[in-house]
Design a protein around this motif. Sequence first.
Motif, short mmCIF file in Angstrom:
data_model
loop_
_atom_site.label_atom_id
_atom_site.label_comp_id
_atom_site.label_asym_id
_atom_site.label_seq_id
_atom_site.Cartn_x
_atom_site.Cartn_y
_atom_site.Cartn_z
N ALA A 553 0.65 -1.23 0.08
CA ALA A 553 0.05 0.07 0.17
C ALA A 553 0.91 1.18 0.02
O ALA A 553 0.54 2.14 -0.79
CB ALA A 553 -0.91 0.09 1.24
N GLU A 554 1.72 1.01 0.81
CA GLU A 554 2.92 2.39 0.65
C GLU A 554 3.46 2.66 -0.46
O GLU A 554 3.54 3.96 -1.18
CB GLU A 554 4.05 2.01 1.73
CG GLU A 554 5.10 2.95 1.89
CD GLU A 554 5.99 2.91 2.76
OE1 GLU A 554 6.05 2.92 4.12
OE2 GLU A 554 7.05 2.05 2.64
N ALA A 555 3.96 1.52 -1.35
CA ALA A 555 4.59 1.74 -2.59
C ALA A 555 3.48 2.45 -3.63
O ALA A 555 3.73 3.14 -4.51
CB ALA A 555 4.88 0.43 -3.02
N MET A 556 2.33 1.82 -3.42
CA MET A 556 1.20 2.45 -4.34
C MET A 556 0.88 3.77 -3.99
O MET A 556 0.43 4.52 -4.95
CB MET A 556 -0.32 1.47 -4.25
CG MET A 556 0.10 0.15 -4.93
SD MET A 556 0.90 0.12 -6.38
CE MET A 556 -0.57 0.69 -7.36
N GLY A 594 11.63 -1.20 -2.51
CA GLY A 594 12.08 -2.23 -2.86
C GLY A 594 13.21 -2.84 -1.98
O GLY A 594 12.88 -3.95 -1.50
N ALA A 595 14.29 -2.36 -1.68
CA ALA A 595 15.16 -2.68 -0.82
C ALA A 595 14.98 -2.82 0.45
O ALA A 595 15.02 -3.52 1.51
CB ALA A 595 16.59 -2.28 -1.06
N GLY A 596 14.32 -1.41 1.15
CA GLY A 596 14.03 -1.35 2.55
C GLY A 596 12.97 -2.27 2.85
O GLY A 596 13.01 -2.65 3.83
N ARG A 597 11.72 -2.33 2.23
CA ARG A 597 10.47 -3.19 2.65
C ARG A 597 10.72 -4.59 1.87
O ARG A 597 9.66 -5.17 2.08
CB ARG A 597 9.23 -2.28 2.03
CG ARG A 597 9.25 -0.95 2.57
CD ARG A 597 8.68 -0.80 4.09
NE ARG A 597 8.51 0.43 4.37
CZ ARG A 597 8.77 0.84 5.62
NH1 ARG A 597 9.23 0.05 6.67
NH2 ARG A 597 8.32 2.05 6.10
N LEU A 599 10.47 -5.58 -1.30
CA LEU A 599 9.38 -5.71 -2.30
C LEU A 599 10.10 -6.01 -3.47
O LEU A 599 11.41 -5.73 -3.89
CB LEU A 599 8.33 -4.45 -2.27
CG LEU A 599 7.49 -4.35 -1.30
CD1 LEU A 599 6.56 -3.06 -1.55
CD2 LEU A 599 6.62 -5.54 -0.93
N GLU A 600 9.55 -6.77 -4.53
CA GLU A 600 10.04 -7.20 -5.91
C GLU A 600 10.19 -5.67 -6.53
O GLU A 600 9.40 -4.90 -7.02
CB GLU A 600 9.03 -8.09 -6.61
CG GLU A 600 9.79 -8.55 -7.92
CD GLU A 600 11.15 -9.21 -7.75
OE1 GLU A 600 12.01 -8.68 -8.63
OE2 GLU A 600 11.14 -10.01 -6.98
N ILE A 601 11.68 -5.59 -6.92
CA ILE A 601 12.08 -4.23 -7.43
C ILE A 601 11.42 -3.97 -8.95
O ILE A 601 11.04 -3.12 -9.60
CB ILE A 601 13.61 -4.00 -7.49
CG1 ILE A 601 13.97 -3.88 -6.04
CG2 ILE A 601 14.10 -3.17 -8.35
CD1 ILE A 601 15.51 -3.58 -5.69
N ASP A 602 11.46 -5.16 -9.65
CA ASP A 602 10.95 -5.37 -10.85
C ASP A 602 9.61 -4.94 -11.19
O ASP A 602 9.08 -3.99 -12.07
CB ASP A 602 11.28 -6.67 -11.60
CG ASP A 602 12.68 -7.06 -12.00
OD1 ASP A 602 13.86 -5.93 -12.16
OD2 ASP A 602 13.04 -7.94 -12.17
N ASP A 603 8.76 -5.29 -10.10
CA ASP A 603 7.22 -4.86 -10.09
C ASP A 603 7.18 -3.66 -9.83
O ASP A 603 6.47 -2.83 -10.48
CB ASP A 603 6.68 -5.69 -9.08
CG ASP A 603 6.85 -7.33 -9.41
OD1 ASP A 603 6.76 -7.60 -10.56
OD2 ASP A 603 6.39 -7.97 -8.47
#
Length: 713
Positions: A553-556, A594-597, A599-603
């Motif tokens: 949710a944060e990324a979005m 990506g790195a911190g949380r 999550l998949e960086i490519d996505d």
Amino acid sequence: MSRSAPLGAPSEARNVLAITSFRRLWISLSLSSLGDWLSLLALMSLAVIFTADAAPLAGHLAVAAVVAIKLAPSILFSPLAGALAEKLDRRWTMVGADVVRGLLYVSIPVVGLLWPAFALQWLFIASLLAEVVALLWTPAKDSTVPSLVPRRQLAEANRLTLLAAYMTAPVAALLFAALASISNILGALVPSLANPEADIALYLNGLTFFVAAIVVATLPIPKHNPGLSAASPNRDGAVLSSVLTGPRHVGATALGRGLVVGLLTAVAAGAAVIGVGRAHVEALGAGNGGFGVLFAAVFGGVALGMVSGPRLLKKFSRRRLFGLVLVLASIALLFTGLVWDMVLSAVLVLVLGFGSGVAAGTGLRLLGTAAASTAGTTSEESVHRERAFAFVHGAARLTFLVAAVLAPVLAGLAGDHTVPIGAQLEYDLWGTGIVLTAVGLVALVLSAVAHRLVNRDDPEAGPGLLPELFAALRGIDPNADDGDGEVRTPGAFVVVEGGEGAGKSTQVRELTVWLRDQGFEVVGTRQPGATKLGMRLRGILLDRENSHITPRAEAMLYAADKADHVEQEILPALRRGAVVISDRYVDSTLAYQGAGRELEIDDLREVNRWATQNLVPDLTVLLDVRPQDGLGRLGGPADRIESESVDFHERVRREFRTLADADPDRYLVVDASEPREKITRQIQKRVRSLLPDPVPSSSEAVTGMIPIIRDED
């Protein structure tokens, strides 16, 4: 708009060379290196000349012996020599070593003139003694450089000494070729010269060492206390140990294994040309002049490739470029062994050197990324990088030695053959050509293996090799959804990235003021929070009370801010020709979420590419700072992101560095611990090359017709 290569390196080099004592030392090192390369060329040529009346295998073995004598001692005995050199005075060790080497090299043509029967044996003995003496000279030189330059300029000083060591190779080769071209004149002027170009080269070689000794003797080198001074590590001293212990720092990933295979393949290909080059040009009827040209083509091509590599096919994946140029170099070597024309051979060897140089420059950058990926913490990252580079350096030297020694031996064993073609045609198949073709075939296979490993999980690769290559040749991004490439506008887009407390806001403000003073329209902005929606999202994202927000949710939410920001603020400003300077952009999402949380960086990259309409900055300035230092600069209560653990911020910093290593042409990495004014000057220097013309061309056309008005007295 086009992106230029990073600036600053030439001025940094000039700053170091402005130090008189270092400049004089650098001249001495350049002369010594020139002498070393001249001696290799002359000795290999003399080995062929002295064995001209013997069996063909004898000539190849003599060349192999010369190469082994020149290269093996520094690999095998440097640790012992480094320990001994530490007990000696640096200045007089360098002076004495240069004088002794000069005398030894001058003695080779003298002995050849006075005692021809003993000429070949003395060539080997004198060469070996010169290399033994050089074992003491090298650590003395390495420990002298830090005593002449400030610590902050030591890295640039080391780069210049490395430049002096290798960039003099093509100069020496061209000088040797020039001597060969006038050998008839030299022989007529000095009839006592049995082998004019080789003898003159060795006399010049001795002269360069004598001049280098005089220069070093007059240097103000600080007093050396034997056994007590902190000498800088000898780069050669740990070759064998680095090769034995280094693989685990690069072999944990397919990328690391592919880079090692590819880099060593390029080294072996170049070494094979050096090993059989003198005998090969003899078969082509070119002699010493041809050997000098071939030698210059190899090293000149490597230098050209390393310099131009970052500017080559900017839109093309660096990993795919690495594999592609390796294949190109292998094919060039393969055909070098098949053609019997000196000019075409020189062109093919130049292509081989160029491909190897591009592969070396690209591969070493990618190697840092591969090594960093095996590190658990930021403190381990630098150790992994250093040991990975030490391993590749040591393995490359061993590979060069083995390939350069084995190539002439195999050529001698293969022998020369004549293959009938039809009733009246014949094809001469020389042993040197067989070796070059065979090495080219093996290199082609290994290049394909390296390409496959390096590109196994490439996040930057396009839809396919050929479509991406054709798109890169047209200067567009093949990953763009609409097929039109990145968004192109009249303005310039600069992003300032970095961890917490790096000083991003300060540098955005300084850069904005500086550009406005020069007449540019500048839009200084930030993410999140530059629009009405962005301000609301910023409040949600940074409020410590909202700890329940999930990583996805944060990324979005960050992507939503970017979509609104780009559409409403950034693109309109760029389209009217303004300079936009943003505090954070997509790279922050890749690093933090990506790195911190984790999550998949490519996505994340794909989501943000869509949200930003594929808008890529012209320049990203990365203010690199240790998390402990950056967090210590913060004033007031920490927000939701700032209050994360140090491990979180270390992962963020590591990802920022990985992104910068993967695309060095778009990044300027600045040490955020430097004084603010120095950081500002570095950024201004780099930004200057990106700036659009503040006066539109249409306005210039109009003003060009207006007569000049002068005030009357």
